[in-house]
Design an enzyme around this catalytic site. Structure first.
Site, PDB file in Angstrom:
ATOM      1  N   SER A  32      30.703  -2.981  32.661  1.00  0.00           N
ATOM      2  CA  SER A  32      32.644  -2.597  32.737  1.00  0.00           C
ATOM      3  C   SER A  32      33.152  -1.603  33.836  1.00  0.00           C
ATOM      4  CB  SER A  32      32.558  -1.954  31.619  1.00  0.00           C
ATOM      5  OG  SER A  32      34.026  -2.675  31.205  1.00  0.00           O
ATOM      6  N   ASP A  84      39.636  -2.567  35.345  1.00  0.00           N
ATOM      7  CA  ASP A  84      38.343  -1.309  34.914  1.00  0.00           C
ATOM      8  C   ASP A  84      37.746  -2.519  35.697  1.00  0.00           C
ATOM      9  OD1 ASP A  84      37.774  -2.983  33.288  1.00  0.00           O
ATOM     10  OD2 ASP A  84      36.466  -1.982  32.721  1.00  0.00           O
ATOM     11  N   ASP A 142      35.110  -5.052  35.279  1.00  0.00           N
ATOM     12  CA  ASP A 142      35.115  -6.455  34.223  1.00  0.00           C
ATOM     13  C   ASP A 142      36.600  -6.567  34.243  1.00  0.00           C
ATOM     14  OD1 ASP A 142      34.938  -4.839  32.253  1.00  0.00           O
ATOM     15  OD2 ASP A 142      33.775  -6.235  31.773  1.00  0.00           O
ATOM     16  N   ASP A 163      37.893  -5.823  31.709  1.00  0.00           N
ATOM     17  CA  ASP A 163      38.176  -6.178  30.212  1.00  0.00           C
ATOM     18  C   ASP A 163      39.359  -5.156  29.635  1.00  0.00           C
ATOM     19  OD1 ASP A 163      37.524  -3.742  30.258  1.00  0.00           O
ATOM     20  OD2 ASP A 163      35.429  -4.114  28.356  1.00  0.00           O
TER      21      ASP A 163
END
Length: 449
Positions: free
Chosen positions: A100, A241, A243, A245
């Protein structure tokens, strides 16, 4: 939460804590636990742009196929894309390889069930039990004719089309937007969607090289985006960010619009449309005091959870709520997705901005932000919970709380994903709370080192 799985899957420094051996074991144990539910599970795997992703993907594939699971590799996609595609394409489970917002040397492995939700604690515990207690006798190798196969699939377009379908035909023509992809998983998916919707897009940090994910960019480092928005005279900027999410915005003047403001704007919009389930927004203890004041004025109820999107989601599913999230930009829109989705959230807010006819800087006045300082104390993972039993630390916290006299608060929280304890203080005097937060973090480090 067990010893391997944290609040967001298994995470650690690649090749040191999160090794090929552990990835292989997670694949084997994960596939075995899933075969109890599905004879020959089909598992979708996605990854972000870290240098260690290929290595971990190969190890996972070996573990999964050795137990008979068939693997489908989606390549570089966002975490929420995996959650969506698992459900929409009938996979039995999904796995995302990503850490992440963490720096590139970290990586993580996160499982999703067939409905696109993160695995339940019970299933995580079963997987953990096999690995930690070395119960490999229970995990048979597949017969030679039943070994799983590895397939490559390109499902990005399906996910992009779904994202656009949530906007009911909205057009972004005439908007100029700067998008910071954090050199991460959104580097192609996000700009393409906004361009297809008619926006003029300036893209930054979309050249991943394996080591530059989240590096001085993305939703955790907004300075470059702030400068680019002003320089390009854009309507606003969007940051993701690693990934994707989570998402944060920057208004046309270069000011940050954080997750608190984003979710309050979206909740107010849902309320006006009569779609705010139970008239409630789910937030965490990290949300700014200003959000609580503004929500009351808007007639929106708040439910508060611990930090971590898994706790926000639990509360939402428990009570049938439609929106919840975190100040960090992790926002869950349960009408559309089973997990926090940065691109989805940014599309919904862009639609709101377009339909309001207002500038983002005006919309962001929805709440007054109380000064808030967050300082990280570096503490080993095994010692993070000891602060709550240390009399010297507890006395120091009490003194700061007395000084705030009800006009602020102190929140001490061990990170669920990193060797850190976060010290957050909110109050009316920024300089004063900054000094207190730094002193507390320093004390925690010295007492627990």
């Amino acid at each position: 939460m067990g010893k391997l799985f944290g609040t967001d899957g298994v995470r650690g420094v690649a090749n040191k804590e999160l090794t090929c051996e552990l990835a292989f074991d997670l694949g084997r144990a994960g596939a075995y636990v899933l075969t109890e539910m599905h004879k020959k599970p089909k598992i979708l795997i996605g990854k972000d742009t870290r240098i260690s992703c290929d290595m971990l993907e190969a190890a996972l594939c070996a573990g999964l196929t050795s137990v008979g699971a068939d693997v489908y590799l989606a390549g570089v996609v966002t975490t929420p894309a995996i959650a969506y595609l698992v459900k929409s394409h009938g996979f039995d489970a999904g796995i995302m390889i990503s850490a992440s917002h963490n720096p590139y040397e970290f990586n993580g492995i996160k499982f999703f069930n067939s409905q696109g939700f993160k695995l339940s604690d019970q299933i995580e515990e079963k997987i953990e039990d096999i690995i930690l207690n070395k119960k490999w006798d229970e995990v048979p190798h597949a017969q030679f004719d039943a070994i799983g196969r590895v397939n490559r699939v390109d499902l990005k377009k399906d996910y992009q089309e779904y994202l656009k379908s949530t906007l009911n035909g909205a057009s972004f023509k005439g908007l100029k937007i700067v998008i910071d992809c954090a050199n991460g998983a959104a580097y192609k998916i996000a700009p393409e969607v906004f361009e297809e919707l008619g926006a003029e897009v300036v893209v930054i940090n979309n050249q991943p090289d394996g080591t530059n994910i989240n590096k001085e960019c993305g939703s955790t480092h907004l300075k470059m985006l702030q400068q680019e928005v002003v320089k390009n005279r854009a309507d606003f900027g969007i940051a993701y960010d690693g990934d994707a999410d989570r998402t944060l915005f920057v208004d046309e003047e270069g000011n940050i619009v954080d997750g608190d403001k984003i979710m309050l704007l979206l909740a107010q919009n849902l309320k006006q449309q009569g779609r705010l389930s139970r008239n409630t927004l789910i937030v965490t203890v990290m949300s700014n005091m200003g959000l609580f004041v503004a929500a009351k004025e808007l007639g929106i109820e708040l439910e508060v959870t611990k930090v971590g999107d898994r706790y926000v989601l639990e509360k939402m599913l428990e009570g049938g709520y439609s929106i919840g999230g975190e100040q960090s930009g992790h926002i869950i829109l349960l009408d559309f997705a089973t997990t926090g989705d940065g691109i989805l959230t940014s599309l919904q807010l862009t639609k709101l901005i377009r339909e309001s006819g207002k500038k983002l800087s005006d919309l962001a006045k929805i709440m007054k932000v109380y000064p808030q300082v967050l300082v990280n104390a570096k503490v080993e993972n095994g010692k993070k919970d000891l602060y709550s039993k240390d009399p010297v630390i507890l006395e120091a916290i009490k003194k700061v709380e007395e000084k705030l006299n009800g006009k602020g608060r102190v929140l001490i929280r061990p990170s669920g994903t990193e060797p850190l304890i976060r010290v957050m203080i909110e109050g009316e005097d920024y300089e004063e709370i900054k000094k207190d937060a730094e002193a507390l973090a320093s004390l925690i480090e010295s007492r627990l080192s």
